[in-house]
Each structure stands twice: as C-alpha cells, then as structure tokens.
Design a protein around this motif. Structure first.
Motif, short mmCIF file in Angstrom:
data_model
loop_
_atom_site.label_atom_id
_atom_site.label_comp_id
_atom_site.label_asym_id
_atom_site.label_seq_id
_atom_site.Cartn_x
_atom_site.Cartn_y
_atom_site.Cartn_z
N GLY A 103 42.56 106.29 1.30
CA GLY A 103 42.91 107.55 0.65
C GLY A 103 41.74 108.11 -0.14
N ARG A 104 41.01 107.22 -0.80
CA ARG A 104 39.84 107.64 -1.58
C ARG A 104 38.78 108.26 -0.67
NH1 ARG A 104 35.08 104.58 -4.50
NH2 ARG A 104 35.14 103.27 -2.65
N ARG A 105 38.55 107.64 0.47
CA ARG A 105 37.56 108.19 1.41
C ARG A 105 38.00 109.54 1.96
NH1 ARG A 105 36.65 103.15 5.19
NH2 ARG A 105 38.66 102.69 4.29
N GLY A 106 39.30 109.71 2.20
CA GLY A 106 39.80 110.99 2.69
C GLY A 106 39.59 112.11 1.68
N ILE A 107 39.90 111.83 0.43
CA ILE A 107 39.70 112.84 -0.62
C ILE A 107 38.20 113.11 -0.78
CG2 ILE A 107 39.93 113.29 -3.10
CD1 ILE A 107 42.61 111.71 -2.92
#
Length: 159
Positions: A118-122
C-alpha cells in the motif's frame, strides 16, 4: 551506464532550516538522496543537453521550491510549485508510513508486506503527481520522481 543525452543531478540539498524529524524519516531521506545522486534523469527545460545540476529543495509560503543550479553552483532557474495537489497523497503517505514503521516493530511479515504494498502504491501516486506538475519545467523519469517525492515528504514532515 551513463547517458550523456540526459541531464543529471550531482548534488541534492534539503532546506535544513525547518529542523529534523524521526530517525526512520531521516534514514529514508538519506537513502533517497544517495539513490538519487547514484542514478537519475533530470532535464530542466532550456538547459544544455547532458547537463549536471545541483538542486536545493525547500518549502516557502506553503509552496515547494526547486532551486536549480549548474554543477559550479551558478543559479539557473527556480521553480515554485503549489503543494495543494500533493496534500492528500502526502497525508495518506504519512499515515501509511507510520503504520509501516509500527508494523516493522510488532507485526508478522505478511502484515508488513501488505502495508508496504500500500505504501508503494501511494508513493507511486505521489511521484506521478510530481511528474505532472513538473511537465514543461523539468523532465524526470519515474525513479527520479519517486526519490524526489520521498524528499518532498521529508520536507513536509519537518515543516
């Protein structure tokens, strides 16, 4: 492999006047600067092809400031961007980073991996926003935009 047709950053500085933050964020910032210097594409509009540049990032009056200089330190151009288009993605990024750092200390590897995805997506969303905002001013590749977004977040967290 060096590409002489594209400009590159040879130095990146963050405005230190706004202070320091947590060790986790400082580490992320230092890694981003190191990786950025090692490999980047940075082509300010109108600059000589294959130029080498110094960048100072700062925040002034709630705006993001890109102070670009040549390798010798002579001022070339300053770009000032509104932070408004970044507000939501930076807020979301801070929230998920806080969750990630907490998870590293107390969660299972599967939970950490899920949060990191999720962090990489954001982070990708933020870097795409940055690329859009820099269009016509500075051409950067995706990896350069990702690392610059990390540094913008570090500045925002301290501001």
């Amino acid at each position: 492999m060096a590409d002489d047709t594209h400009g590159r950053l040879v130095d990146v500085e963050l405005d230190e006047s706004i202070g320091r933050t947590t060790p986790d964020i400082e580490h992320e910032r230092n890694v981003a600067i190191f990786d950025l210097i090692e490999e980047n594409r940075f082509d300010p509009e109108g600059a000589p092809e294959g130029g080498r540049f110094r960048l100072k990032l700062s925040i002034a009056d709630r705006r993001l400031v890109f102070d670009i200089r040549d390798e010798a330190g002579e001022h070339l151009v300053t770009h000032i961007l509104s932070l408004t288009p970044f507000r939501k993605v930076i807020k979301d990024y801070f929230m998920i980073c806080d969750s990630y750092y907490e998870a590293i200390r107390s969660s299972t590897p599967q939970q950490i991996e899920a949060i990191d995805m999720g962090r990489r997506g954001i982070h990708n969303d933020g870097s795409e926003t940055l690329m859009e905002r820099l269009k016509g001013k500075i051409a950067v590749d995706k990896d350069t935009a990702r690392r610059l977004f990390t540094l913008i977040c570090a500045l925002q967290r301290r501001a």
